[in-house]
Design a protein around this motif. Sequence first.
Motif, mmCIF file in Angstrom:
data_model
loop_
_atom_site.group_PDB
_atom_site.id
_atom_site.type_symbol
_atom_site.label_atom_id
_atom_site.label_comp_id
_atom_site.label_asym_id
_atom_site.label_seq_id
_atom_site.Cartn_x
_atom_site.Cartn_y
_atom_site.Cartn_z
ATOM 1 N N ALA A 105 -8.722 5.111 -4.589
ATOM 2 C CA ALA A 105 -8.959 3.665 -4.623
ATOM 3 C C ALA A 105 -8.051 2.929 -3.648
ATOM 4 O O ALA A 105 -8.495 1.995 -2.950
ATOM 5 N N TYR A 139 0.832 -1.211 0.000
ATOM 6 C CA TYR A 139 0.000 0.000 0.000
ATOM 7 C C TYR A 139 0.860 1.253 0.000
ATOM 8 O O TYR A 139 0.603 2.203 -0.761
ATOM 9 N N ALA A 159 -13.666 6.912 -6.183
ATOM 10 C CA ALA A 159 -12.548 6.801 -7.119
ATOM 11 C C ALA A 159 -13.038 6.634 -8.549
ATOM 12 O O ALA A 159 -12.482 7.235 -9.479
ATOM 13 N N VAL A 160 -14.075 5.817 -8.728
ATOM 14 C CA VAL A 160 -14.629 5.639 -10.076
ATOM 15 C C VAL A 160 -15.201 6.962 -10.597
ATOM 16 O O VAL A 160 -15.001 7.336 -11.760
ATOM 17 N N LEU A 190 -14.172 3.482 -3.106
ATOM 18 C CA LEU A 190 -13.997 2.942 -4.459
ATOM 19 C C LEU A 190 -14.995 3.575 -5.419
ATOM 20 O O LEU A 190 -14.665 3.860 -6.582
ATOM 21 N N GLY A 248 -9.371 3.327 -0.199
ATOM 22 C CA GLY A 248 -10.547 2.494 0.010
ATOM 23 C C GLY A 248 -10.207 1.026 0.205
ATOM 24 O O GLY A 248 -10.767 0.349 1.081
ATOM 25 N N ILE A 249 -9.269 0.518 -0.602
ATOM 26 C CA ILE A 249 -8.889 -0.900 -0.486
ATOM 27 C C ILE A 249 -8.174 -1.156 0.829
ATOM 28 O O ILE A 249 -8.449 -2.144 1.519
ATOM 29 N N PHE A 282 -15.536 0.640 0.956
ATOM 30 C CA PHE A 282 -15.880 0.468 -0.450
ATOM 31 C C PHE A 282 -16.574 1.696 -1.036
ATOM 32 O O PHE A 282 -16.654 1.837 -2.250
ATOM 33 N N GLU A 283 -17.068 2.599 -0.156
ATOM 34 C CA GLU A 283 -17.632 3.829 -0.708
ATOM 35 C C GLU A 283 -16.550 4.690 -1.343
ATOM 36 O O GLU A 283 -16.817 5.449 -2.281
ATOM 37 N N HIS A 332 -10.657 -0.856 3.663
ATOM 38 C CA HIS A 332 -11.881 -1.640 3.469
ATOM 39 C C HIS A 332 -13.119 -0.734 3.511
ATOM 40 O O HIS A 332 -14.154 -1.086 4.088
#
Length: 219
Positions: free
Chosen positions: A49, A6, A64-65, A61, A52-53, A58-59, A56
Amino acid sequence: MSTGTYTQLLDLACGVFLLAAVLVLWRRELTALVRLFAVQGVALAAIAALSGIHEHRFELLAVAVGILVLRAGVLPYLMRRVLAASGETRETEPLVNVAASLLTAAALTLLAYAASRPLVELAPSPATRALPVGLAVVLIGFFTLVTRRRALAQAVGFLLLDNGITAVAFLATSGVPLIVELGVSFDVLLAVLVLQILTTRMHATFGGTDIDDLRELHD
């Protein structure tokens, strides 16, 4: 994802993020500025992203999109349309030459590292250690905004500043709520749409988008 992986990936994304801002000061081709902004958008999406990873969440992510679609896709596309409508390809002589601009970028980066050191020491982590990068991009974006003459180049400076603020939010607070990021992104999108209209009108009236033309009109 391990902490070591990371940290390495985050450092890489932040390095690309800062390098894109510095290269904006080096290049004078307007198409190159748009490409560099798109590359920086990809790096900013990667920062979100990775956060987020690693945490953990996921919002992040989804955020990021959204950043990837808007700042690496939609906004560069709109700016290319502005360039196509204006027919311009290069920035006119900036208020500060390239060599002085690069030296200023180095000084601003050092200033960002010095100013953010107390914040990093409060909660040292891979993300907060990269915080100076976001602050440096904010300063470089503001410098670009005030030293360029073309309307599109100034808009790129404004967008760099906004990217830097977003990066600081991700690195200092582990991200922002999705609804906040959507609100800010729509504001930025609206600003670029207004830019497209204004540059088209300026080109039709003055034959170019040099801001000095507006100063002469005021005089």
